[in-house]
Design an enzyme around this catalytic site. Structure first.
Site, mmCIF file in Angstrom:
data_model
loop_
_atom_site.group_PDB
_atom_site.id
_atom_site.type_symbol
_atom_site.label_atom_id
_atom_site.label_comp_id
_atom_site.label_asym_id
_atom_site.label_seq_id
_atom_site.Cartn_x
_atom_site.Cartn_y
_atom_site.Cartn_z
ATOM 1 N N GLY A 61 0.837 -1.188 0.000
ATOM 2 C CA GLY A 61 0.000 0.000 0.000
ATOM 3 C C GLY A 61 0.867 1.232 0.000
ATOM 4 N N SER A 62 0.794 2.059 1.066
ATOM 5 C CA SER A 62 1.592 3.281 1.062
ATOM 6 C C SER A 62 1.466 4.044 2.361
ATOM 7 C CB SER A 62 1.161 4.233 -0.067
ATOM 8 O OG SER A 62 1.183 3.616 -1.304
ATOM 9 N N ASN A 63 2.401 4.984 2.552
ATOM 10 C CA ASN A 63 2.218 6.130 3.424
ATOM 11 C C ASN A 63 2.116 7.356 2.520
ATOM 12 O OD1 ASN A 63 2.711 4.717 5.951
ATOM 13 N ND2 ASN A 63 4.888 4.736 5.406
ATOM 14 N N PRO A 112 4.965 4.856 -1.432
ATOM 15 C CA PRO A 112 4.227 3.643 -1.755
ATOM 16 C C PRO A 112 4.992 2.395 -1.352
ATOM 17 C CG PRO A 112 5.162 4.621 -3.729
ATOM 18 C CD PRO A 112 5.374 5.601 -2.628
ATOM 19 N N ASN A 130 -2.496 3.328 4.856
ATOM 20 C CA ASN A 130 -3.307 2.131 4.651
ATOM 21 C C ASN A 130 -4.382 1.976 5.706
ATOM 22 O OD1 ASN A 130 -0.329 0.686 3.592
ATOM 23 N ND2 ASN A 130 -2.015 1.181 2.246
#
Length: 774
Positions: A212-214, A234, A476
């Protein structure tokens, strides 16, 4: 090659980063496709074979794709898609539903540029041994690239169910069961990565939290110079077709955007212009629905809707398969579909079946939207792109501009299922899966919004969104605490805006709060570009910050603990190692590997109460907390970790870089399940065989991929980047691990955005392309 005329210049700066300059969209795509092929032709060629449904013809039916799908199932699904003419039908639509003329020309140019490089180099002289001289490498078409786009858009739903679609058969009577529909994530099926130190099957994880990501957008109230700033981080696989490629695309006076895009797509999906920056994180919303079908008595290939019998649609699909003797044969399968979408193998009995309806089943609009975002210079223009195309398939968008506003929206494609429908139509199922709806009544069909460009999805007016002068952030988590001071509530349940967020998201919000009040040890309050970089690569571990001292107290009080196999294990040295650890996951942080094995061991060990203080909705950022050393599974997990380290010859105070590496380079960071902001999941042997495909599942790696910190100043963007695995999948390329070494050392690349900055690079290399050649 195409008869179009193309002119492009590829300017490569440090670390092989290409800056493509062209007079028009077709030529821009030409230069981009050529540059990408120079670095990654083998990876895209492999993906094209997959999307053409030809893997079995080259490698046999039993081998698998990069995501673990058997070749025959993958080929059956892809050939069915091609025979249905799905992508071709979408291409016939005019914009905004179909591609814009500029995008069409860009895709045509991209394919032509790829083919130009292949023609000039020759298959037998390709620099990457992965595909050098291979019969499956050849020219590609614009349709091949559109198939890549369609595949990317579908990963939140259909992408994870290809085998279930391809193997669905009318069965006899038997108990129904529904296997999990993967939640949204790049390429959907997450390949496993072995736990540190062990490399054993019991420690293989496919936890979605590592992908996912920050993403942070920092507004004028959070930055020292009252500018807009953005952090893009990501978390995607380091192997296969979900890698990101860093590039700058420029048409003077028309387009100038820098950032990164998913392999094989012709646009920048995470990036910035002169006055706007944006990133994406994985949306928690549902992007598909499962429909349970009531089958007609005596006919398992017909279903009943509102009392009327409806026959399933059948499509016969032949697949060429290479036998063990090298000879080809043809295997014929039948795919089944319904008004909702394809039928799945799981749960198909004599009386019921399940069908999948994917909100991206008609979506090529995403590339229109990303191309429009690449020309945007303000949040207002970005929002206009969202409203016009509504094509972002499965991610949140986080953005800021020079005005210093921070913006969040879940503009992803979410099925229009109202709360009342969920109450009325939902059937029992797994709460982590998309709703299972009653397919026997039209009253459970998706609805529509007047402001939606296509029927069946929620329009912009119902999407969670927030504009702030301080910050918006996502790691996320659901949208509820996009900003800790302004919870997002009141949206349709399909957007999943429940209150509780994960440990990594809690850490991210803490990091922002501590930087704003200057309590993080990084200097005066407020974000600057250096402090944003330092926060990103600080390698903090949230579960360790909250529980390490309790773990030490537990093992001091109980110096001998019982492992799962009944062995009594002396854990006193483990206490010393954890006590001396700085709770960071720098590559050389001693004790970090032991904490990871301990923490993951608890997670995989069955029912447990890791935290002494449970989650409290009234304290969403400070609960849960306090490691529960009285829980038997918590104690067993520490004993198991120590036992495993002894067995594998790993020191209890081994740094995390001892057990997670890329091509031998020790890596910082740790798993998202530990509450690490800088997520990295790897093994000691990851990356040893190149970036196209792992030699085995245990060589898999994922996590922080393209990292970008941007400050949008009045005089232009100041940007630092890291492409953690470099620009090339080719293990012989100097750009396979050059940025990995930077990442391991906590260093960044200073982006060259302006023409003057690009020209000033002492390592500048320029390639001028023209077609027809002159």
């Amino acid at each position: 090659m195409s008869g179009h005329g193309y002119t492009a210049r590829i300017r490569r700066t440090e670390y092989g980063i290409p800056h493509i300059l062209a007079p028009d969209h077709a030529s821009l795509g030409y230069g981009y496709g050529y540059a990408f092929a120079q670095d990654n032709l083998c990876q895209l060629a492999d993906e094209i074979v997959t999307l053409r449904g030809e893997r079995s013809a080259y490698w046999g039916a039993a081998a698998t794709t990069a995501d673990g799908t058997p070749n025959l199932a993958s080929d059956t699904y892809q050939q069915g898609l091609r025979r249905a003419g799905t992508v071709q039908r979408l291409l016939h639509r005019p914009a905004p539903l179909g591609p814009t003329p500029e995008l069409r020309r860009m895709v045509e140019g991209y394919a032509a540029g790829y083919n130009r490089y292949l023609h000039d180099t020759g298959v037998d002289r390709l620099p990457d041994p992965t595909c050098q001289g291979k019969p499956w490498v050849g020219p590609i078409s614009a349709l091949d690239i559109w198939n890549v786009v369609y595949d990317v858009n579908g990963v939140a739903a259909t992408g994870g169910m290809k085998e279930a679609i391809a193997t669905a058969r009318p069965p006899g009577a038997g108990p129904a069961s529904v296997k999990g529909l993967p939640k949204a994530g790049p390429r959907a099926v997450v390949a496993p990565g072995a736990s540190p130190g062990a490399g054993s099957a019991d420690q293989v994880s496919s936890r979605r939290s590592d992908l996912g990501s920050n993403g942070w957008a920092l507004g004028r109230e959070a930055t020292a110079d009252r500018t807009g700033m953005l952090l893009a981080n990501p978390h995607l696989p380091w192997i296969g077709n979900s890698r990101l490629y860093q590039v700058q695309l420029t048409i003077p006076g028309v387009l100038d955007v820098a950032g990164a895009g998913i392999y094989g797509t012709p646009v920048v999906e995470i990036g910035h212009t002169a006055k706007l920056a944006w990133t994406h994180t994985t949306s928690y919303a549902d992007h598909a629905s499962l429909y349970r079908l009531r089958l007609a008595p005596g006919d398992p290939t017909s279903y009943v809707v509102d009392g009327k019998t409806v026959p399933m649609t059948r499509r016969t699909v032949p697949v060429t398969v290479r036998g063990a003797d090298g000879r080809p044969s043809t295997t014929v399968r039948t795919l089944y579909s319904t008004r909702y979408g394809p039928v799945l193998a799981d749960g198909w009995t004599a009386t019921e079946a399940y069908a999948l309806r994917d909100a991206s089943a008609d979506n090529l609009r995403s590339m229109n939207e990303w191309l429009a975002m690449g020309t945007s210079q303000s949040l207002a223009e970005l929002q206009r792109a969202h409203r016009t195309y509504q094509g972002i398939p499965w991610t949140y968008t986080i953005a800021t501009d020079t005005g210093g506003s921070a913006y969040f929206i879940d503009s992803s494609l979410v099925p229009h299922v109202t709360d009342a429908q969920l109450e009325r139509c939902s059937l029992p199922g797994d709460g982590d899966l998309p709703a299972v709806l009653d397919g026997s009544t039209a009253g459970c069909d998706w609805g529509s919004d007047k402001d939606a460009v296509v029927p069946g999805v929620f329009g912009p007016g119902q999407q969670p969104k927030l504009t702030r002068a301080d910050y918006v952030a996502n790691s996320n988590n659901n949208p509820y605490l996009t900003n800790a001071g302004a919870p997002l509530t009141g949206y349709p349940k399909m957007f999943r805006t429940s209150a509780q967020i994960g440990s990594r998201a809690q850490l991210g919000l803490r990091m922002i709060a501590e930087r704003r009040d200057g309590t993080d040890g990084l200097g005066a309050p407020g974000f600057t570009l250096p402090t944003l970089q330092a926060a990103m690569l600080g390698n903090r571990n949230h579960t360790a910050e909250l529980g390490r001292d309790d773990a030490v107290a537990m093992c001091r009080a109980h110096p001998v603990l019982t492992a799962t196999d009944g062995t009594e294990v002396d854990v006193r040295a483990a206490c010393d190692a954890l006590a001396a650890w700085n709770t960071r996951d720098d590559a050389d942080s001693k004790g970090a590997a032991l904490w990871q094995a301990f923490r993951v061991g608890v997670t995989l060990g069955g029912p447990h109460q890791w935290w002494r203080v449970a989650y409290d909705p009234a304290q969403p950022l400070t609960t849960p907390r306090g490691l529960n050393g009285d829980d038997p599974q918590v104690r067993r997990a520490l004993a198991d970790a120590v036992q495993r380290f002894h067995r594998d010859g790993i020191a209890l105070d081994a740094p995390i870089g001892r057990v997670q590496r890329w091509a031998g380079i020790p890596l910082p960071g740790c798993w998202g399940a530990e509450g690490c902001f800088n997520v990295v999941a790897a093994t000691p042997t990851s990356g040893g065989s190149g970036g196209t495909a792992p030699a085995s599942p245990r060589d898999y790696a994922a996590g922080s991929s393209f990292v970008m910190a941007v400050e949008l100043t009045a005089t232009g963007p100041r940007t630092r980047t890291l492409l953690t695995y470099g620009e090339s999948v080719n293990p012989r390329s100097p750009h396979y691990t050059d940025q990995t070494r930077l990442f391991a050392a906590g260093k960044w690349v200073t982006e060259r955005f302006t023409e003057a900055e690009i020209a000033a690079d002492p390592q500048l290399r320029v390639t001028t392309l023209r077609h027809p050649q002159s």
